[in-house]
Design an enzyme around this catalytic site. Sequence first.
Site, PDB file in Angstrom:
ATOM      1  N   SER A  41       0.824  -1.205   0.000  1.00 28.60           N
ATOM      2  CA  SER A  41       0.000   0.000   0.000  1.00 28.60           C
ATOM      3  C   SER A  41       0.855   1.250   0.000  1.00 28.60           C
ATOM      4  CB  SER A  41      -0.858   0.042   1.267  1.00 28.60           C
ATOM      5  OG  SER A  41      -1.707  -1.056   1.309  1.00 28.60           O
TER       6      SER A  41
ATOM      7  N   HIS B 268      -1.423  -2.441  -6.847  1.00 27.86           N
ATOM      8  CA  HIS B 268      -2.141  -2.132  -5.608  1.00 27.86           C
ATOM      9  C   HIS B 268      -3.643  -2.291  -5.845  1.00 27.86           C
ATOM     10  CE1 HIS B 268      -3.706   0.846  -2.496  1.00 27.86           C
ATOM     11  NE2 HIS B 268      -3.308  -0.217  -1.840  1.00 27.86           N
TER      12      HIS B 268
ATOM     13  N   GLU C 194      -3.897   0.295  -8.850  1.00 32.63           N
ATOM     14  CA  GLU C 194      -2.763   1.206  -9.075  1.00 32.63           C
ATOM     15  C   GLU C 194      -1.594   0.369  -9.581  1.00 32.63           C
ATOM     16  OE1 GLU C 194      -2.544   4.980  -6.156  1.00 32.63           O
ATOM     17  OE2 GLU C 194      -2.684   3.100  -5.077  1.00 32.63           O
TER      18      GLU C 194
ATOM     19  N   ASN D 266      -3.356   6.004  -0.959  1.00 30.29           N
ATOM     20  CA  ASN D 266      -3.148   6.130   0.481  1.00 30.29           C
ATOM     21  C   ASN D 266      -2.574   7.460   0.927  1.00 30.29           C
ATOM     22  OD1 ASN D 266      -4.260   3.744   1.652  1.00 30.29           O
ATOM     23  ND2 ASN D 266      -2.774   2.655   0.380  1.00 30.29           N
TER      24      ASN D 266
HETATM   25  N1  LIG Z   1      -6.475  -4.147   3.893  1.00 27.59           N
HETATM   26  C1  LIG Z   1      -6.588  -3.329   2.846  1.00 27.59           C
HETATM   27  O1  LIG Z   1      -7.608  -2.619   2.682  1.00 27.59           O
HETATM   28  C2  LIG Z   1      -5.510  -3.270   1.808  1.00 27.59           C
HETATM   29  C3  LIG Z   1      -5.782  -2.679   0.567  1.00 27.59           C
HETATM   30  C4  LIG Z   1      -4.796  -2.675  -0.426  1.00 27.59           C
HETATM   31  C5  LIG Z   1      -3.536  -3.242  -0.148  1.00 27.59           C
HETATM   32  N2  LIG Z   1      -3.294  -3.798   1.097  1.00 27.59           N
HETATM   33  C6  LIG Z   1      -1.972  -4.372   1.312  1.00 27.59           C
HETATM   34  O2  LIG Z   1      -2.060  -5.779   1.131  1.00 27.59           O
HETATM   35  C7  LIG Z   1      -1.098  -6.441   1.978  1.00 27.59           C
HETATM   36  C8  LIG Z   1      -1.808  -7.462   2.858  1.00 27.59           C
HETATM   37  O3  LIG Z   1      -2.766  -6.754   3.651  1.00 27.59           O
HETATM   38  P1  LIG Z   1      -4.033  -7.503   4.266  1.00 27.59           P
HETATM   39  O4  LIG Z   1      -5.029  -6.467   4.605  1.00 27.59           O
HETATM   40  O5  LIG Z   1      -4.409  -8.673   3.420  1.00 27.59           O
HETATM   41  O6  LIG Z   1      -3.395  -8.039   5.641  1.00 27.59           O
HETATM   42  P2  LIG Z   1      -3.793  -9.316   6.502  1.00 27.59           P
HETATM   43  O7  LIG Z   1      -3.246  -9.060   7.855  1.00 27.59           O
HETATM   44  O8  LIG Z   1      -5.229  -9.650   6.334  1.00 27.59           O
HETATM   45  O9  LIG Z   1      -2.978 -10.495   5.789  1.00 27.59           O
HETATM   46  C9  LIG Z   1      -1.588 -10.617   5.807  1.00 27.59           C
HETATM   47  C10 LIG Z   1      -1.281 -12.068   5.440  1.00 27.59           C
HETATM   48  O10 LIG Z   1       0.128 -12.193   5.252  1.00 27.59           O
HETATM   49  C11 LIG Z   1       0.487 -13.451   5.763  1.00 27.59           C
HETATM   50  N3  LIG Z   1       1.935 -13.461   5.972  1.00 27.59           N
HETATM   51  C12 LIG Z   1       2.664 -12.698   6.830  1.00 27.59           C
HETATM   52  N4  LIG Z   1       3.959 -13.019   6.681  1.00 27.59           N
HETATM   53  C13 LIG Z   1       4.036 -13.977   5.724  1.00 27.59           C
HETATM   54  C14 LIG Z   1       5.085 -14.691   5.130  1.00 27.59           C
HETATM   55  N5  LIG Z   1       6.359 -14.494   5.516  1.00 27.59           N
HETATM   56  N6  LIG Z   1       4.793 -15.599   4.167  1.00 27.59           N
HETATM   57  C15 LIG Z   1       3.518 -15.811   3.758  1.00 27.59           C
HETATM   58  N7  LIG Z   1       2.475 -15.161   4.294  1.00 27.59           N
HETATM   59  C16 LIG Z   1       2.735 -14.255   5.256  1.00 27.59           C
HETATM   60  C17 LIG Z   1      -0.323 -13.584   7.042  1.00 27.59           C
HETATM   61  O11 LIG Z   1      -0.392 -14.946   7.458  1.00 27.59           O
HETATM   62  C18 LIG Z   1      -1.673 -13.080   6.538  1.00 27.59           C
HETATM   63  O12 LIG Z   1      -2.382 -14.144   5.942  1.00 27.59           O
HETATM   64  C19 LIG Z   1      -0.387  -5.327   2.752  1.00 27.59           C
HETATM   65  O13 LIG Z   1       0.778  -4.978   2.062  1.00 27.59           O
HETATM   66  C20 LIG Z   1      -1.399  -4.187   2.713  1.00 27.59           C
HETATM   67  O14 LIG Z   1      -0.808  -2.938   2.870  1.00 27.59           O
HETATM   68  C21 LIG Z   1      -4.251  -3.828   2.057  1.00 27.59           C
END
Ligand SMILES: NC(=O)c1ccc[n+]([C@@H]2O[C@H](COP(=O)([O-])OP(=O)(O)OC[C@H]3O[C@@H](n4cnc5c(N)ncnc54)[C@H](O)[C@@H]3O)[C@@H](O)[C@H]2O)c1
Length: 299
Positions: free
Chosen positions: A134, A155, A167, A205
Amino acid sequence: MAEEEQRPWLSAELNNMADEISVIGPGHMGIGITQVFLQVGYNVVLVGRSRESLDKGMERLKTSMGKAIKKGSLNEKEAEKMLNALHLSSDYHDIAGSILIIEAVSENFDIKTDVLKNAEAHANNTAIIATNTSSIPIHKLGNGLKNRERFLGMHFFNPVPVMKPIELIISKETSEQAISDVKNIIDKLGKTPVMVNDYPGFIANRILMPFINEAIIALENGAADKEGIDTIAKLGFNHPMGPLELADFIGLDVCKDIMDSIYMETGNAKFIPSELLSRLVKEGKLGRKSGEGFYIYKK
Ligand SMILES: NC(=O)c1ccc[n+]([C@@H]2O[C@H](COP(=O)([O-])OP(=O)(O)OC[C@H]3O[C@@H](n4cnc5c(N)ncnc54)[C@H](O)[C@@H]3O)[C@@H](O)[C@H]2O)c1
């Protein structure tokens, strides 16, 4: 591959490979990304660090597909086909046949760098590697990679099955061919790529997070209650969700990580997470995913 099976929209290297992609990180975003690729007929390898995280992800995927069936946008037969095209794995060797590998693990530089290096070591050398970060600059995440020409940011927006834009963040080293391949893949998803440059927080963001943070500061200051703040945004700005509801939906930990990362890059105080946001994260109140954030959710 037979002539009639060629996919003219992809570069020659990718055309020789199957319609398979990999998603690393079975969290909120990883599952949404998995769902949209399965829906348009891709095989998906979903990589998690443990059986438990993959099981949790599968539960989330089935719930989301169940909602789509109820709405009539998916039928039982299509859902069965999608699940048959999904391969769960904790072994990076399984990503070797993928044309595109999307990293969607936690918003943490060290974790992402590690995962991306591991992905590159096991991927086919023609595959494109993308990060769903993000806020972390793409050129910094790409530093540890050997083949930066085929690395970029994708993104996705939350919830992925619903939201149209993606994005597309490119670094100076991303090749024209990789950009064109990814744009064509996005087109097949029925989504809209928006090219943005590698600036902290990209576009979404850097606009959204100060807005959410200011709403939290207003709550902290006692300017209004949470319902009042969210109602102003919904009725006054015509937003589908108020900023506090949206923060709960995104995940308060994710919001804080994004703000920390943009602040670290820019040094601009408007990106310092508010005390209340930091406190809620410390208390494990992460929003919808933990059952409580600004609001309380039924498990
Ligand atoms: N939540 C949102 O609205 C949103 C929107 C766009 C982008 N993002 C981005 O997407 C990414 C994930 O966010 P999210 O909301 O899904 O978070 P989340 O906490 O729901 O999921 C994170 C996942 O990563 C896994 N993980 C952590 N370390 C790991 C590793 N070493 N190997 C494999 N898996 C691993 C965890 O087990 C978990 O399943 C982040 O970079 C976030 O910034 C989030």
